[in-house]
Design a protein around this motif. Structure first.
Motif, PDB file in Angstrom:
ATOM      1  N   LYS A  45      10.673  -3.271  71.203  1.00 55.61           N
ATOM      2  CA  LYS A  45      11.077  -2.538  70.002  1.00 55.61           C
ATOM      3  C   LYS A  45      12.562  -2.687  69.751  1.00 55.61           C
ATOM      4  N   LEU A  46      13.370  -2.636  70.809  1.00 55.01           N
ATOM      5  CA  LEU A  46      14.806  -2.805  70.649  1.00 55.01           C
ATOM      6  C   LEU A  46      15.136  -4.209  70.174  1.00 55.01           C
ATOM      7  N   ALA A  47      14.465  -5.191  70.737  1.00 59.57           N
ATOM      8  CA  ALA A  47      14.698  -6.579  70.336  1.00 59.57           C
ATOM      9  C   ALA A  47      14.350  -6.780  68.864  1.00 59.57           C
ATOM     10  N   GLU A  48      13.216  -6.217  68.415  1.00 63.06           N
ATOM     11  CA  GLU A  48      12.822  -6.343  67.012  1.00 63.06           C
ATOM     12  C   GLU A  48      13.826  -5.651  66.096  1.00 63.06           C
ATOM     13  N   SER A  49      14.314  -4.469  66.496  1.00 63.61           N
ATOM     14  CA  SER A  49      15.268  -3.737  65.671  1.00 63.61           C
ATOM     15  C   SER A  49      16.577  -4.500  65.539  1.00 63.61           C
ATOM     16  N   ALA A  50      16.976  -5.219  66.586  1.00 63.24           N
ATOM     17  CA  ALA A  50      18.230  -5.982  66.553  1.00 63.24           C
ATOM     18  C   ALA A  50      18.013  -7.415  66.106  1.00 63.24           C
ATOM     19  N   GLN A  51      16.765  -7.761  65.740  1.00 56.03           N
ATOM     20  CA  GLN A  51      16.412  -9.099  65.258  1.00 56.03           C
ATOM     21  C   GLN A  51      16.786 -10.172  66.284  1.00 56.03           C
ATOM     22  N   THR A  52      16.318  -9.945  67.511  1.00 51.96           N
ATOM     23  CA  THR A  52      16.591 -10.904  68.575  1.00 51.96           C
ATOM     24  C   THR A  52      15.420 -10.898  69.548  1.00 51.96           C
ATOM     25  N   SER A  53      15.615 -11.451  70.729  1.00 51.26           N
ATOM     26  CA  SER A  53      14.540 -11.558  71.714  1.00 51.26           C
ATOM     27  C   SER A  53      14.731 -10.565  72.846  1.00 51.26           C
ATOM     28  N   ALA A  54      13.635 -10.329  73.593  1.00 51.04           N
ATOM     29  CA  ALA A  54      13.700  -9.453  74.754  1.00 51.04           C
ATOM     30  C   ALA A  54      14.647 -10.013  75.802  1.00 51.04           C
ATOM     31  N   ALA A  55      14.731 -11.336  75.887  1.00 51.06           N
ATOM     32  CA  ALA A  55      15.625 -11.960  76.857  1.00 51.06           C
ATOM     33  C   ALA A  55      17.082 -11.589  76.565  1.00 51.06           C
ATOM     34  N   THR A  56      17.452 -11.498  75.292  1.00 48.63           N
ATOM     35  CA  THR A  56      18.817 -11.121  74.918  1.00 48.63           C
ATOM     36  C   THR A  56      19.110  -9.685  75.335  1.00 48.63           C
ATOM     37  N   VAL A  57      18.133  -8.812  75.137  1.00 44.41           N
ATOM     38  CA  VAL A  57      18.294  -7.414  75.563  1.00 44.41           C
ATOM     39  C   VAL A  57      18.497  -7.341  77.068  1.00 44.41           C
ATOM     40  N   SER A  58      17.729  -8.127  77.826  1.00 47.05           N
ATOM     41  CA  SER A  58      17.866  -8.152  79.284  1.00 47.05           C
ATOM     42  C   SER A  58      19.240  -8.656  79.697  1.00 47.05           C
ATOM     43  N   ARG A  59      19.745  -9.700  79.018  1.00 48.86           N
ATOM     44  CA  ARG A  59      21.068 -10.224  79.352  1.00 48.86           C
ATOM     45  C   ARG A  59      22.154  -9.178  79.110  1.00 48.86           C
ATOM     46  N   LEU A  60      22.040  -8.444  78.006  1.00 55.16           N
ATOM     47  CA  LEU A  60      23.034  -7.405  77.736  1.00 55.16           C
ATOM     48  C   LEU A  60      22.973  -6.318  78.802  1.00 55.16           C
ATOM     49  N   SER A  61      21.773  -5.970  79.218  1.00 53.66           N
ATOM     50  CA  SER A  61      21.616  -4.926  80.231  1.00 53.66           C
ATOM     51  C   SER A  61      22.315  -5.319  81.529  1.00 53.66           C
ATOM     52  N   THR A  62      22.107  -6.550  81.977  1.00 46.44           N
ATOM     53  CA  THR A  62      22.747  -6.999  83.214  1.00 46.44           C
ATOM     54  C   THR A  62      24.257  -7.166  83.014  1.00 46.44           C
ATOM     55  N   HIS A  63      24.670  -7.573  81.813  1.00 53.22           N
ATOM     56  CA  HIS A  63      26.102  -7.700  81.512  1.00 53.22           C
ATOM     57  C   HIS A  63      26.800  -6.346  81.638  1.00 53.22           C
ATOM     58  N   LEU A  64      26.078  -5.284  81.295  1.00 51.67           N
ATOM     59  CA  LEU A  64      26.643  -3.935  81.377  1.00 51.67           C
ATOM     60  C   LEU A  64      26.623  -3.382  82.796  1.00 51.67           C
ATOM     61  N   GLY A  65      25.974  -4.115  83.736  1.00 45.35           N
ATOM     62  CA  GLY A  65      25.961  -3.676  85.128  1.00 45.35           C
ATOM     63  C   GLY A  65      24.667  -3.050  85.580  1.00 45.35           C
ATOM     64  N   PHE A  66      23.630  -3.114  84.734  1.00 52.10           N
ATOM     65  CA  PHE A  66      22.336  -2.539  85.099  1.00 52.10           C
ATOM     66  C   PHE A  66      21.418  -3.628  85.643  1.00 52.10           C
ATOM     67  N   ALA A  67      20.433  -3.221  86.455  1.00 50.65           N
ATOM     68  CA  ALA A  67      19.504  -4.192  87.051  1.00 50.65           C
ATOM     69  C   ALA A  67      18.618  -4.835  85.994  1.00 50.65           C
ATOM     70  N   GLY A  68      18.458  -4.189  84.868  1.00 49.50           N
ATOM     71  CA  GLY A  68      17.637  -4.690  83.780  1.00 49.50           C
ATOM     72  C   GLY A  68      17.512  -3.632  82.706  1.00 49.50           C
ATOM     73  N   TYR A  69      16.698  -3.931  81.692  1.00 45.69           N
ATOM     74  CA  TYR A  69      16.566  -2.976  80.595  1.00 45.69           C
ATOM     75  C   TYR A  69      15.995  -1.635  81.018  1.00 45.69           C
ATOM     76  N   PRO A  70      14.970  -1.576  81.918  1.00 45.60           N
ATOM     77  CA  PRO A  70      14.457  -0.260  82.336  1.00 45.60           C
ATOM     78  C   PRO A  70      15.547   0.641  82.911  1.00 45.60           C
ATOM     79  N   ALA A  71      16.483   0.053  83.660  1.00 46.11           N
ATOM     80  CA  ALA A  71      17.572   0.852  84.227  1.00 46.11           C
ATOM     81  C   ALA A  71      18.510   1.347  83.137  1.00 46.11           C
ATOM     82  N   LEU A  72      18.782   0.486  82.153  1.00 45.21           N
ATOM     83  CA  LEU A  72      19.631   0.899  81.028  1.00 45.21           C
ATOM     84  C   LEU A  72      18.962   2.015  80.233  1.00 45.21           C
ATOM     85  N   ARG A  73      17.684   1.864  79.957  1.00 39.87           N
ATOM     86  CA  ARG A  73      16.967   2.891  79.190  1.00 39.87           C
ATOM     87  C   ARG A  73      16.942   4.218  79.950  1.00 39.87           C
TER      88      ARG A  73
END
Length: 291
Positions: A45-73
């Motif tokens: 849902k986040l990827a669709e809202s930002a008009q991108t892919s789930a992989a991009t969301v995962s990369r941002l999550s790890t860039h922010l220091g989280f293990a992945g999107y579930p940890a960020l959420r």
């Protein structure tokens, strides 16, 4: 370096935003604009809202220091929960929780009011209340002042005294307070309801009324307050202002009890006013449906 707590996930996103570009920037901007939605939503849902892919969301999550999107959420959900809890606690208080069932809310409100009534029974100076009732019963004018929540018991006392023929007026607001104080004279009564005893406008009304040689009366929960120290007669309700709505609501019971006591004591001193204008003649009490 060790820290007492982990940084806010929203703060991490804000710090990273200037260095982000393209799709990752859109994801970050969407998180900042809709943190509640992201905390409850899926990576898709986040990827669709930002008009991108789930992989991009995962990369941002790890860039922010989280293990992945579930940890960020999860971090976002915890952050939002903290904010809601803090806002609730500062306004409603800790005695009632956001998820408490209605019967528990009712029980807490009833018990806090019962405690306030017990406090009032132990705090009200009956000699002081009697003195105030004597003064109101014989005064040419009685001016009652109350603001915001304090205005509720103050206005009710005004309405009930007016009903039994007492020459009484109610005022609220700085301008009316100034006018009210200036109209009083020796033998008149200036009465305020002030839970905290600190309101500047109420204090000025008491000072001005005292300068006019009127009897100044404060119904308050804090005897040793600026208003309590200036007023000639203080009727202690036993309940201070408190820091939350629950505490203030509880004290409303003690305010109402104190004002009701004064009304009945005054009525005892002017019993003829209760019957003089009754349509069925003397001996019948005057009762209006709205009072």
């Amino acid at each position: 370096m060790e820290r007492a707590d982990s940084p806010s996930p929203l703060q991490l996103v804000r710090r990273a935003l200037p260095d982000l570009h393209g799709a990752t920037q859109r994801v970050a901007e969407h998180i900042l604009a809709n943190p509640d939605e992201v905390a409850r939503g899926s990576i898709t849902k986040l990827a669709e809202s930002a008009q991108t892919s789930a992989a991009t969301v995962s990369r941002l999550s790890t860039h922010l220091g989280f293990a992945g999107y579930p940890a960020l959420r999860a971090a976002l959900a915890m952050e939002i929960g903290r904010g809601l809890e803090a806002g609730w606690a500062s306004d409603i208080g800790l005695a009632i929780g956001p998820a408490d069932p209605p019967e528990q809310v009712l029980n807490v409100l009833a018990s806090t009011q019962a405690n306030a009534l017990r406090n009032a029974l132990g705090a009200i100076d009956l000699a002081a209340a009697t003195r105030v009732a004597d003064a109101i019963a014989g005064a040419r004018r009685t001016h009652i002042y109350g603001e915001w929540g304090d205005a509720i018991p103050a206005r009710e006392l005004y309405i009930r005294l007016l009903r039994i023929g007492i020459p009484v007026w109610f005022f609220d607001g700085p301008q009316s307070a100034q006018i009210a104080g200036g109209l009083l004279a020796p033998g008149d009564v200036a009465l305020v309801v002030t839970r905290s005893g600190t309101d500047p406008t109420t204090l000025e009304f008491i000072k001005q009324s005292k300068a006019q040689d009127a009897l100044t009366v404060a119904i308050t929960g804090v005897v040793n307050s600026p208003i309590g120290r200036v007023a000639e007669v203080v009727v202690d309700t036993g309940t201070a202002a408190g820091g939350t709505w629950t505490e203030f609501f509880a004290g409303r019971a003690s305010d109402t009890l104190t004002a009701g006591l004064l009304f009945v004591l005054v009525a005892q001193r002017v019993p003829d006013h209760l019957t003089a204008n009754h349509p069925n003649g003397p001996g019948q009490p005057v009762v209006h449906p709205d009072t």
